[in-house]
Design a protein around this motif. Structure first.
Motif, PDB file in Angstrom:
ATOM      1  N   ILE A   3       0.919  -1.200  -0.126  1.00  0.00           N
ATOM      2  CA  ILE A   3       0.038   0.074  -0.048  1.00  0.00           C
ATOM      3  C   ILE A   3       1.026   1.335   0.172  1.00  0.00           C
ATOM      4  CG2 ILE A   3      -1.779   1.086   1.216  1.00  0.00           C
ATOM      5  CD1 ILE A   3      -2.638  -1.515   2.411  1.00  0.00           C
ATOM      6  N   PHE A   4       0.845   1.902  -1.057  1.00  0.00           N
ATOM      7  CA  PHE A   4       1.657   3.102  -1.161  1.00  0.00           C
ATOM      8  C   PHE A   4       0.694   4.409  -0.811  1.00  0.00           C
ATOM      9  CE2 PHE A   4       3.292   6.949  -3.690  1.00  0.00           C
ATOM     10  CZ  PHE A   4       4.447   6.773  -3.483  1.00  0.00           C
ATOM     11  N   VAL A   5       0.983   5.088   0.122  1.00  0.00           N
ATOM     12  CA  VAL A   5       0.441   6.280   0.753  1.00  0.00           C
ATOM     13  C   VAL A   5       1.118   7.499   0.450  1.00  0.00           C
ATOM     14  CG1 VAL A   5      -0.859   7.176   2.655  1.00  0.00           C
ATOM     15  CG2 VAL A   5      -0.791   4.929   2.653  1.00  0.00           C
ATOM     16  N   ASP A   6       0.668   8.399  -0.586  1.00  0.00           N
ATOM     17  CA  ASP A   6       1.320   9.610  -0.851  1.00  0.00           C
ATOM     18  C   ASP A   6       0.484  10.799  -0.063  1.00  0.00           C
ATOM     19  OD1 ASP A   6       2.844  10.979  -3.274  1.00  0.00           O
ATOM     20  OD2 ASP A   6       1.121  12.119  -2.953  1.00  0.00           O
ATOM     21  N   ASN A   7       1.392  11.396   0.484  1.00  0.00           N
ATOM     22  CA  ASN A   7       0.653  12.322   1.429  1.00  0.00           C
ATOM     23  C   ASN A   7       0.900  14.051   0.808  1.00  0.00           C
ATOM     24  OD1 ASN A   7      -0.554  12.091   3.819  1.00  0.00           O
ATOM     25  ND2 ASN A   7       1.354  11.939   5.222  1.00  0.00           N
ATOM     26  N   ASN A  35      -3.475  11.243  -1.034  1.00  0.00           N
ATOM     27  CA  ASN A  35      -4.145  12.124   0.103  1.00  0.00           C
ATOM     28  C   ASN A  35      -4.178  13.246  -0.468  1.00  0.00           C
ATOM     29  OD1 ASN A  35      -4.446  10.151   1.822  1.00  0.00           O
ATOM     30  ND2 ASN A  35      -2.459  10.329   2.929  1.00  0.00           N
ATOM     31  N   GLY A  36      -5.487  14.202  -0.217  1.00  0.00           N
ATOM     32  CA  GLY A  36      -5.683  15.507  -0.809  1.00  0.00           C
ATOM     33  C   GLY A  36      -4.771  16.355   0.085  1.00  0.00           C
ATOM     34  N   ARG A  37      -4.103  16.305   0.996  1.00  0.00           N
ATOM     35  CA  ARG A  37      -3.286  17.059   1.870  1.00  0.00           C
ATOM     36  C   ARG A  37      -2.360  15.920   2.751  1.00  0.00           C
ATOM     37  NH1 ARG A  37      -4.909  17.602   7.543  1.00  0.00           N
ATOM     38  NH2 ARG A  37      -7.096  16.840   7.874  1.00  0.00           N
ATOM     39  N   ASN A  38      -1.379  16.671   3.438  1.00  0.00           N
ATOM     40  CA  ASN A  38      -0.416  16.017   4.205  1.00  0.00           C
ATOM     41  C   ASN A  38      -1.102  15.868   5.736  1.00  0.00           C
ATOM     42  OD1 ASN A  38       1.816  15.165   5.402  1.00  0.00           O
ATOM     43  ND2 ASN A  38       3.039  16.639   5.179  1.00  0.00           N
ATOM     44  N   GLY A  44      -0.995   9.590   8.002  1.00  0.00           N
ATOM     45  CA  GLY A  44      -0.635   8.741   6.745  1.00  0.00           C
ATOM     46  C   GLY A  44      -0.495   7.183   6.808  1.00  0.00           C
ATOM     47  N   ASN A  45       0.393   6.926   8.032  1.00  0.00           N
ATOM     48  CA  ASN A  45       0.357   5.356   8.114  1.00  0.00           C
ATOM     49  C   ASN A  45      -1.114   4.590   8.674  1.00  0.00           C
ATOM     50  OD1 ASN A  45       3.239   4.112   7.904  1.00  0.00           O
ATOM     51  ND2 ASN A  45       3.534   6.102   8.939  1.00  0.00           N
ATOM     52  N   ASN A  46      -1.868   5.538   9.398  1.00  0.00           N
ATOM     53  CA  ASN A  46      -2.854   4.907   9.887  1.00  0.00           C
ATOM     54  C   ASN A  46      -3.822   4.512   8.596  1.00  0.00           C
ATOM     55  OD1 ASN A  46      -2.542   5.194  12.448  1.00  0.00           O
ATOM     56  ND2 ASN A  46      -3.328   7.093  12.829  1.00  0.00           N
ATOM     57  N   ILE A  47      -3.833   5.437   7.606  1.00  0.00           N
ATOM     58  CA  ILE A  47      -4.749   5.153   6.523  1.00  0.00           C
ATOM     59  C   ILE A  47      -4.057   3.933   5.733  1.00  0.00           C
ATOM     60  CG2 ILE A  47      -5.099   6.030   4.088  1.00  0.00           C
ATOM     61  CD1 ILE A  47      -4.943   8.917   5.204  1.00  0.00           C
ATOM     62  N   ALA A  52      -4.792  -2.275   5.174  1.00  0.00           N
ATOM     63  CA  ALA A  52      -4.352  -3.287   5.163  1.00  0.00           C
ATOM     64  C   ALA A  52      -5.083  -4.245   6.005  1.00  0.00           C
ATOM     65  CB  ALA A  52      -2.941  -3.450   5.713  1.00  0.00           C
ATOM     66  N   LEU A  53      -5.686  -3.825   7.394  1.00  0.00           N
ATOM     67  CA  LEU A  53      -6.289  -4.844   8.303  1.00  0.00           C
ATOM     68  C   LEU A  53      -7.758  -4.923   7.834  1.00  0.00           C
ATOM     69  CD1 LEU A  53      -5.027  -3.827  11.610  1.00  0.00           C
ATOM     70  CD2 LEU A  53      -4.158  -5.354   9.965  1.00  0.00           C
ATOM     71  N   SER A  54      -8.355  -4.288   6.812  1.00  0.00           N
ATOM     72  CA  SER A  54      -9.813  -4.403   6.353  1.00  0.00           C
ATOM     73  C   SER A  54      -9.769  -5.882   5.527  1.00  0.00           C
ATOM     74  CB  SER A  54      -9.973  -3.194   5.365  1.00  0.00           C
ATOM     75  OG  SER A  54      -9.212  -3.367   4.019  1.00  0.00           O
ATOM     76  N   ASP A  55      -8.773  -6.266   5.345  1.00  0.00           N
ATOM     77  CA  ASP A  55      -8.429  -7.653   4.553  1.00  0.00           C
ATOM     78  C   ASP A  55      -8.493  -8.749   6.032  1.00  0.00           C
ATOM     79  OD1 ASP A  55      -7.946  -9.942   3.631  1.00  0.00           O
ATOM     80  OD2 ASP A  55      -6.664  -9.219   1.945  1.00  0.00           O
ATOM     81  N   ARG A  56      -9.323  -9.462   6.158  1.00  0.00           N
ATOM     82  CA  ARG A  56      -9.235 -10.355   7.458  1.00  0.00           C
ATOM     83  C   ARG A  56      -7.909 -11.285   7.253  1.00  0.00           C
ATOM     84  NH1 ARG A  56     -10.770  -8.089  11.232  1.00  0.00           N
ATOM     85  NH2 ARG A  56     -10.202  -9.871  12.420  1.00  0.00           N
ATOM     86  N   LYS A  57      -7.167 -11.338   5.956  1.00  0.00           N
ATOM     87  CA  LYS A  57      -6.288 -12.460   5.875  1.00  0.00           C
ATOM     88  C   LYS A  57      -5.150 -11.666   6.443  1.00  0.00           C
ATOM     89  CE  LYS A  57      -7.339 -13.191   1.604  1.00  0.00           C
ATOM     90  NZ  LYS A  57      -7.316 -13.513   0.187  1.00  0.00           N
ATOM     91  N   THR A  58      -4.963 -10.494   6.394  1.00  0.00           N
ATOM     92  CA  THR A  58      -3.769  -9.662   6.884  1.00  0.00           C
ATOM     93  C   THR A  58      -3.446 -10.110   8.277  1.00  0.00           C
ATOM     94  OG1 THR A  58      -4.314  -7.929   5.254  1.00  0.00           O
ATOM     95  CG2 THR A  58      -2.637  -7.585   7.084  1.00  0.00           C
ATOM     96  N   GLY A  59      -2.069 -10.648   8.581  1.00  0.00           N
ATOM     97  CA  GLY A  59      -1.656 -11.074   9.779  1.00  0.00           C
ATOM     98  C   GLY A  59      -0.643 -10.223  10.468  1.00  0.00           C
ATOM     99  N   TYR A  60       0.153  -9.421   9.310  1.00  0.00           N
ATOM    100  CA  TYR A  60       1.158  -8.564   9.724  1.00  0.00           C
ATOM    101  C   TYR A  60       1.107  -7.289   9.020  1.00  0.00           C
ATOM    102  CZ  TYR A  60       2.999 -13.173  11.074  1.00  0.00           C
ATOM    103  OH  TYR A  60       3.251 -13.944  11.281  1.00  0.00           O
ATOM    104  N   VAL A  61       1.643  -6.197   9.475  1.00  0.00           N
ATOM    105  CA  VAL A  61       1.653  -4.871   8.857  1.00  0.00           C
ATOM    106  C   VAL A  61       3.039  -4.549   8.939  1.00  0.00           C
ATOM    107  CG1 VAL A  61       1.148  -2.720   8.675  1.00  0.00           C
ATOM    108  CG2 VAL A  61      -0.673  -4.361   8.917  1.00  0.00           C
ATOM    109  N   ALA A  62       3.894  -4.119   7.731  1.00  0.00           N
ATOM    110  CA  ALA A  62       5.113  -3.372   7.941  1.00  0.00           C
ATOM    111  C   ALA A  62       4.997  -2.018   7.443  1.00  0.00           C
ATOM    112  CB  ALA A  62       6.144  -4.067   6.954  1.00  0.00           C
ATOM    113  N   VAL A  63       5.418  -1.083   8.246  1.00  0.00           N
ATOM    114  CA  VAL A  63       5.349   0.490   7.694  1.00  0.00           C
ATOM    115  C   VAL A  63       6.948   0.834   7.211  1.00  0.00           C
ATOM    116  CG1 VAL A  63       3.654   1.035   9.039  1.00  0.00           C
ATOM    117  CG2 VAL A  63       6.076   1.203   9.997  1.00  0.00           C
ATOM    118  N   LEU A  64       7.174   1.214   6.316  1.00  0.00           N
ATOM    119  CA  LEU A  64       8.537   2.000   5.662  1.00  0.00           C
ATOM    120  C   LEU A  64       8.357   3.187   5.115  1.00  0.00           C
ATOM    121  CD1 LEU A  64      11.215   0.711   4.781  1.00  0.00           C
ATOM    122  CD2 LEU A  64      10.310  -0.096   2.818  1.00  0.00           C
TER     123      LEU A  64
END
Length: 269
Positions: A3-7, A35-38, A44-47, A52-64
């Motif tokens: 998931i690429f989040v552009d702030n 995102n429409g604003r920063n 930004g990471n919460n989004i 990611a967690l809306s998919d019930r198969k997701t067991g892990y999340v990495a932030v980078l």
């Protein structure tokens, strides 16, 4: 998937990613969020985490972070470390200097008695940190979280406290996790090369204001009452003896403003 989040960047990042990785987007291996604003690091990471967690198969999340380069075995090493113990809720990467690639930026977060969080091993050689040991928390530039821990420690709809905007949000999350019995470990072979301050380097005073304000927020939210008598004198001492340094480097007023706003707004927590 990624998931690429552009702030609300202005350098064409989102357009480049959409053009270069059209096939991955079509195959749902990559999701691009513009995102429409920063919203800052925290929201930004919460989004991205919420998606990611809306998919019930997701067991892990990495932030980078956007100013990093990941070693090819980074994710594999993080997963291996996380699976060693059910109470491991997060894993810290070995984050190295982008240019001096055998020198440590941080190997997890440590917390001092004055409640200041700091990166472990800064400036040391990476060979000094070859053990998979417990640390206080994972540095947000490259952190790995179990779904169960994120859901257990969330604040309403937030995983990182969105009130922070940026700075100290990973310490706050780490502290909440520790209070609820979750462990964090360093994965010494999960390597990231970090430029550092790639986004905030031209906003030093605003960054210092947020850092000081959020430090106060984090202490008020998480310091256990039974530790107050021990920690409070050390907190006050640090706050006092650090001021001359900030007078010298021109950040005095930003620091004072951040600390005052932290204290005056601490009641909301």
């Amino acid at each position: 998937y990624v998931i690429f989040v552009d702030n609300a960047s202005t350098d064409g990042s989102a357009g480049f990613v959409k053009e270069a990785y059209r096939r991955k987007i079509k195959n749902r291996q990559l999701v691009v969020v513009e995102n429409g604003r920063n919203y800052g690091f925290a929201e930004g990471n919460n989004i991205g985490i919420r998606i990611a967690l809306s998919d019930r198969k997701t067991g892990y999340v990495a932030v980078l972070n956007n100013d990093t380069e990941a070693h090819k075995e980074w994710i594999e090493e993080l997963v291996k470390a996380a699976n060693r113990d059910k109470k491991i809720g997060s894993v810290a990467s070995k984050i190295l200097d982008f240019k001096k690639r055998n020198v440590v930026d941080t190997c997890g977060i440590m917390l001092y008695a004055d409640c200041i969080g700091s990166g472990r091993g800064y400036g040391e050689y990476e060979s000094n940190y070859g053990t998979a040991e417990e640390v206080f928390g994972a540095y947000g530039a490259a952190a790995f979280y179990k779904r169960e821990m994120l859901e257990d420690t969330k604040l309403g709809e937030d995983f990182f406290d969105s009130e922070y905007f940026t700075f100290q949000e990973e310490l706050d999350l780490s502290w909440r996790a520790q209070l609820r019995g979750w462990k964090c470990v360093l994965a010494p072979e999960a390597k990231i090369f970090h430029i550092g301050s790639g986004t905030f380097q031209h906003m030093a005073k605003k960054g210092k204001y947020l850092l000081e304000r959020n430090s106060i927020f984090t202490i008020v939210k998480n310091l256990q009452p039974e530790l107050l008598q021990y920690c409070l004198p050390r907190i006050i001492l640090y706050q006092a003896i650090s001021l001359p340094f900030y007078m010298i480097n021109g950040q005095f007023f930003a620091v004072i403003k951040g600390r005052m706003h932290g204290v005056l707004n601490a009641g909301k927590f």
